[in-house]
Design a protein around this motif. Sequence first.
Motif, PDB file in Angstrom:
ATOM      1  N   HIS A   1       0.813  -1.217   0.000  1.00 51.53           N
ATOM      2  CA  HIS A   1       0.000   0.000   0.000  1.00 51.53           C
ATOM      3  C   HIS A   1       0.846   1.267   0.000  1.00 51.53           C
ATOM      4  CE1 HIS A   1      -3.622  -2.377   0.421  1.00 51.53           C
ATOM      5  NE2 HIS A   1      -3.124  -2.986   1.472  1.00 51.53           N
ATOM      6  N   GLY A   2       2.172   1.123  -0.166  1.00 51.04           N
ATOM      7  CA  GLY A   2       3.019   2.300  -0.257  1.00 51.04           C
ATOM      8  C   GLY A   2       4.038   2.363   0.855  1.00 51.04           C
TER       9      GLY A   2
ATOM     10  N   THR B   1       1.368  -2.040   4.473  1.00 51.37           N
ATOM     11  CA  THR B   1       2.192  -2.889   3.599  1.00 51.37           C
ATOM     12  C   THR B   1       2.736  -4.045   4.427  1.00 51.37           C
ATOM     13  OG1 THR B   1       2.751  -1.091   2.098  1.00 51.37           O
ATOM     14  CG2 THR B   1       4.352  -2.874   2.257  1.00 51.37           C
ATOM     15  N   HIS B   2       2.786  -5.232   3.833  1.00 56.46           N
ATOM     16  CA  HIS B   2       3.077  -6.417   4.641  1.00 56.46           C
ATOM     17  C   HIS B   2       4.554  -6.788   4.732  1.00 56.46           C
ATOM     18  CE1 HIS B   2       3.036 -10.940   5.318  1.00 56.46           C
ATOM     19  NE2 HIS B   2       2.558 -10.420   6.430  1.00 56.46           N
ATOM     20  N   LYS B   3       5.310  -6.567   3.666  1.00 58.31           N
ATOM     21  CA  LYS B   3       6.669  -7.119   3.565  1.00 58.31           C
ATOM     22  C   LYS B   3       7.587  -6.655   4.705  1.00 58.31           C
ATOM     23  CE  LYS B   3      10.132  -7.695  -0.087  1.00 58.31           C
ATOM     24  NZ  LYS B   3      10.395  -7.382  -1.504  1.00 58.31           N
ATOM     25  N   PRO B   4       8.083  -7.604   5.512  1.00 58.91           N
ATOM     26  CA  PRO B   4       8.905  -7.240   6.681  1.00 58.91           C
ATOM     27  C   PRO B   4      10.144  -6.415   6.308  1.00 58.91           C
ATOM     28  CG  PRO B   4       8.239  -9.537   6.817  1.00 58.91           C
ATOM     29  CD  PRO B   4       7.824  -9.057   5.460  1.00 58.91           C
TER      30      PRO B   4
ATOM     31  N   ALA C   1     -11.311  -0.132   9.527  1.00 60.97           N
ATOM     32  CA  ALA C   1     -11.318  -0.403   8.091  1.00 60.97           C
ATOM     33  C   ALA C   1     -10.615  -1.702   7.762  1.00 60.97           C
ATOM     34  CB  ALA C   1     -10.630   0.737   7.336  1.00 60.97           C
ATOM     35  N   VAL C   2     -11.114  -2.329   6.709  1.00 65.48           N
ATOM     36  CA  VAL C   2     -10.410  -3.428   6.051  1.00 65.48           C
ATOM     37  C   VAL C   2      -9.919  -2.864   4.720  1.00 65.48           C
ATOM     38  CG1 VAL C   2     -10.694  -5.679   4.919  1.00 65.48           C
ATOM     39  CG2 VAL C   2     -11.748  -5.256   7.161  1.00 65.48           C
ATOM     40  N   VAL C   3      -8.632  -3.046   4.432  1.00 64.45           N
ATOM     41  CA  VAL C   3      -8.041  -2.501   3.205  1.00 64.45           C
ATOM     42  C   VAL C   3      -7.523  -3.663   2.365  1.00 64.45           C
ATOM     43  CG1 VAL C   3      -6.332  -0.915   2.247  1.00 64.45           C
ATOM     44  CG2 VAL C   3      -7.382  -0.417   4.471  1.00 64.45           C
TER      45      VAL C   3
ATOM     46  N   GLY D   1      -0.554  -6.741  -6.874  1.00 60.92           N
ATOM     47  CA  GLY D   1       0.470  -6.631  -7.913  1.00 60.92           C
ATOM     48  C   GLY D   1       1.861  -6.931  -7.400  1.00 60.92           C
ATOM     49  N   GLU D   2       2.238  -6.253  -6.324  1.00 58.44           N
ATOM     50  CA  GLU D   2       3.619  -6.392  -5.833  1.00 58.44           C
ATOM     51  C   GLU D   2       3.874  -7.784  -5.251  1.00 58.44           C
ATOM     52  OE1 GLU D   2       5.809  -3.713  -6.390  1.00 58.44           O
ATOM     53  OE2 GLU D   2       4.025  -3.068  -7.457  1.00 58.44           O
TER      54      GLU D   2
END
Length: 404
Positions: A142-143, A152-155, A189-191, A197-198
């Motif tokens: 998400h940026g 954004t999830h990536k550790p 919110a749920v996003v 894509g990434e």
Amino acid sequence: MSTPARTSRSQELLDRYEHSLITVFGTPQLVLERGDGAWVWDVDGKRYLDLVGGIAVNALGHNHPALVAAVSKQVGEMAHISNFFTSRVQVELAERVLAIAAAPEGSGVFFANSGAEAIEAAIKLSRRTGRTGIVAAEGAFHGRTTGALALTHKPAYRTPFAPLIEHVSHVPFNDVDALRAAVTGSTAAVVLEPVQGEAGVVVADPAYLRAAREITTAAGALLVIDEVQSGVGRTGDWFGHTASGIVPDAMTLAKGLGGGLPIGALVTFGPAVTGLLTAGQHGSTFGGNPLVAAAALSVLATIEADGLLDHVTRTGEHLVDAVTALEHPDVAGVRGRGLLRAIVLRSDLAAGVTAAARDAGFLVNPVAPDALRLVPPLTITRDELDLFVTALPSLIATTKESAP
Ligand SMILES: *Cc1c(COP(=O)(O)O)cnc(C)c1O
């Protein structure tokens, strides 16, 4: 992996780059000078078929006459005026975005300058519910601003910048039960992305998006759909969530919207959600200025006038058929929708194939160790895509030969 052959012009600029830019992007692969349609040229005059498209940004390709005319005209009238004032193009763009989103009466648009800023606006919107929890998905992107980064999830992206905003959790993507368990009375919110894509171009099940709609409605939480990459025709629909039939509470746009000029947007659906943000609660100096608004209007008008939604659907299906017809033992298949695609390989050859492709005059993105992302201009032709598909077996062969 081979390094691209560089002549003196490219090499000289790359040396200067390394001494003048903060190298968060590593060393750039090429020094590009100009583009036309789906093609770009580097400073040494070498031509490449651009299947990266500025990462799903150059919706109309390079140097599109409609975009050039709209931006040239607008910059000659006025480029920027501040948000103390508005302009005809800004109002027309907001109306046009609401129309293609089929947004109900009382909906609204906030213009920002990027995807991350659109997400920031969505985070602030969610805080106005009086709750603080946000549920996002594993694999989500998400940026990179500190707020968006929390979603954004990536550790590797997050850890160096901890602590980020609190009360954000990540659930496995496409898992309805996990989402249901994570959403509570304190969830603001749920996003979700309709296509991650990434993460390697992973498509949300339409039934998953419908379940997310039902779960958030029941819990009184907002459903925010991040269409920064999947929106504006990229999937062959105006938006990635269109096919699921849901109406979100909010969606974010950016990348393709300006066709290369920087614009982002938060769209809120219906008066209750739109009314959450009131005068003085958010802002942006550049957001939605006349120059970028004129660019975005020309992008939306061209997609409509040239029938690009159908073109994207048909061209995307052709890509799948052509890759499948190769029956190549190293190719597992094609993921994605429209012209948001990943060619999935059976082993971790993506970086090598990307380098071989560049040498051969094709730009692709190794989005995962085993996946090549293709997000070309929406205007790309079948014949242009076929050039790459035809070359793919030899690119794979070159990669395997040069592997240690
Ligand atoms: C690229 C992207 C963002 C961030 O956009 P920026 O313009 O780079 O800030 C957010 N969400 C999604 C789904 C994206 O693909």
